[in-house]
Design a protein around this motif. Structure first.
Motif, PDB file in Angstrom:
ATOM      1  N   TYR A 161      41.339  51.716  35.457  1.00  0.00           N
ATOM      2  CA  TYR A 161      41.293  51.246  36.841  1.00  0.00           C
ATOM      3  C   TYR A 161      40.008  50.465  37.121  1.00  0.00           C
ATOM      4  N   GLN A 162      38.864  51.042  36.752  1.00  0.00           N
ATOM      5  CA  GLN A 162      37.580  50.502  37.207  1.00  0.00           C
ATOM      6  C   GLN A 162      37.216  49.184  36.547  1.00  0.00           C
ATOM      7  N   TRP A 163      37.651  48.961  35.315  1.00  0.00           N
ATOM      8  CA  TRP A 163      37.321  47.711  34.634  1.00  0.00           C
ATOM      9  C   TRP A 163      37.865  46.502  35.390  1.00  0.00           C
ATOM     10  N   LEU A 164      38.907  46.717  36.134  1.00  0.00           N
ATOM     11  CA  LEU A 164      39.506  45.626  36.919  1.00  0.00           C
ATOM     12  C   LEU A 164      38.766  45.389  38.227  1.00  0.00           C
ATOM     13  N   ARG A 165      37.782  46.211  38.529  1.00  0.00           N
ATOM     14  CA  ARG A 165      37.017  46.093  39.778  1.00  0.00           C
ATOM     15  C   ARG A 165      35.623  45.545  39.501  1.00  0.00           C
ATOM     16  N   THR A 166      35.025  44.960  40.525  1.00  0.00           N
ATOM     17  CA  THR A 166      33.677  44.398  40.390  1.00  0.00           C
ATOM     18  C   THR A 166      32.621  45.471  40.198  1.00  0.00           C
TER      19      THR A 166
END
Length: 408
Positions: free
Chosen positions: A231-236
């Motif tokens: 999930y987090q890799w796709l977020r800034t």
């Protein structure tokens, strides 16, 4: 896993100092205080906004010019004989930054919110040695602390001086990981990590280190991280508490299309998933890893993806030591799943590190990071025909040790 490294970061009235242990002994170290008064109304300076097109931001930064993840930074060329930077309200208190002029060694100082720091003077080492072929003069900054960050509020140069855009290198590498890749417990954290050594050692390449301590591959809470990398890799932003303060439960999505694509992606994830505290099943880890490789390929369709095996520490067995492992079969199954694709590769870490390459907090020492980086560099050179482009500038700070006793 959300712990700070052995370097203590705090601001003192005149000098900021930290504690670094070296073979169990305290290394004397003092970081100079670079803070100056505000320069906004000072006619001896020329100021530039943080969105100036000449500034190249490295790693992940958001639209407010706040840095995230491990070892983010910026780089630009400049004229004149001085450089100062103002840091905004979202700068962490006492965050340690590294900075350098051109190819000189890294210097370090602590900064905090709503402050201005002069980092380059006409007396800066190497400044007056610049040849015509080495122009424009360059400045680079990196954030060392994985859990902290800075916000850039402005760049200041000499009166009538100019910023100059430094073009990006044509190749880019990205390391996706957890504390092992973020450099937790390394001397200078992000700047001491194997991920940093790998990218800087390759030389003329751009790089991102999207790694954060305690994070799992699987999307669940691990050691206080609300999400995993799927999930987090796709977020800034990363999963830090400051990200929660600024963005709450709605972190902005990273705009992959508007940033340079990665040519090689190194994935080192699973150590936290493997901890029984987080209750991740082997089946969930395997399926999540297969899906995650697909996500990475979708965002970077031309990238070569390297899966790193997990060394998972060392155990004393009888009168010697033995390297552990984690999700050994699962990672090999992920590799086998994509074996015919041509873009997924497997890097076996067995035998690279020894038990004394792991520190008391179960993370690699600076030497352990250097060893892993060196082997990865050679792997990439042989596998993908990348050349070693680092030709002199310092890669990892404070690793110059020697014995000059001829009769030792």
């Amino acid at each position: 896993m959300r712990l700070f490294c052995l370097v203590g970061y705090a601001l003192a009235p005149l000098l900021a100092s930290g504690t670094i242990l070296q073979n169990g002994q305290v290394r004397d170290i003092v970081f100079p205080d670079t803070s100056i008064a505000s320069v906004n109304s000072n006619s001896n300076w020329t100021s530039f906004a943080p969105n100036a097109t000449e500034i190249s931001y490295k790693g992940r930064w958001d639209s407010k010019h706040i840095s995230w993840w491990s070892a983010p930074g910026l780089k630009f060329g400049f004229t004149g004989d001085k450089v100062a930077i103002s840091f905004g309200q979202y700068t962490s208190p006492g965050v340690l930054i590294a900075y350098r002029f051109a190819g000189q060694d890294w210097l370090f100082t602590n900064v905090t919110a709503n402050s201005t720091h002069q980092l380059i003077y006409s007396s800066t080492l190497g400044f007056n040695l610049t040849t015509q072929s080495q122009r424009p003069q360059t400045f680079e900054l990196r954030v060392t602390n994985y859990a902290y960050g800075v916000q850039i509020a402005g760049i200041h140069l000499s009166r009538d001086a100019k910023l100059i855009k430094i073009p990006n290198f044509s190749k880019k590498i990205e390391v996706i990981g957890d504390s092992l890749s973020a450099g937790q417990y390394g001397t200078f954290e992000g700047l001491s990590s194997y991920a940093w050594g790998l990218a800087e050692g390759l030389g003329d390449v751009e790089f991102d280190i999207t790694a954060y301590p305690g994070i799992c591959l699987v999307d669940q809470d691990c050691w206080g991280n609300a999400h995993g990398q799927t999930y987090q890799w796709l977020r800034t932003p990363d999963t830090s508490s400051r990200a929660e303060v600024i963005y709450g439960d709605n972190p902005p999505v990273w705009d992959f299309a508007h940033h340079q694509q990665s040519d090689i992606v190194v994935i080192n994830l699973g150590t936290n998933d493997n901890n029984t505290h987080n209750n991740v099943t082997n089946e969930k880890y395997l399926s999540s890893y297969i899906d995650f490789v697909g996500q990475v390929h979708q965002k970077y369709p031309r990238a070569q993806i390297i899966l790193i095996s997990l060394w998972n520490g060392f155990n004393q067995v009888g009168n010697t030591w033995q390297q552990g492992g984690a999700f050994v079969e699962e990672i090999q199954q992920v590799y086998a799943h994509y074996n015919n694709s041509g873009f997924v590769h497997y890097f076996n870490t067995t035998g690279i590190l020894q038990h004394n390459d792991i520190g008391p907090q179960y993370h690699p020492t600076d030497v352990g990071h250097v060893k892993l980086a060196s082997h990865l560099m050679q792997y990439i050179k042989l596998k993908f025909d990348w050349v070693f482009g680092a030709t002199g500038p310092e890669v990892q700070a404070d690793t110059l040790y020697w014995n000059d006793e001829p009769n030792y």
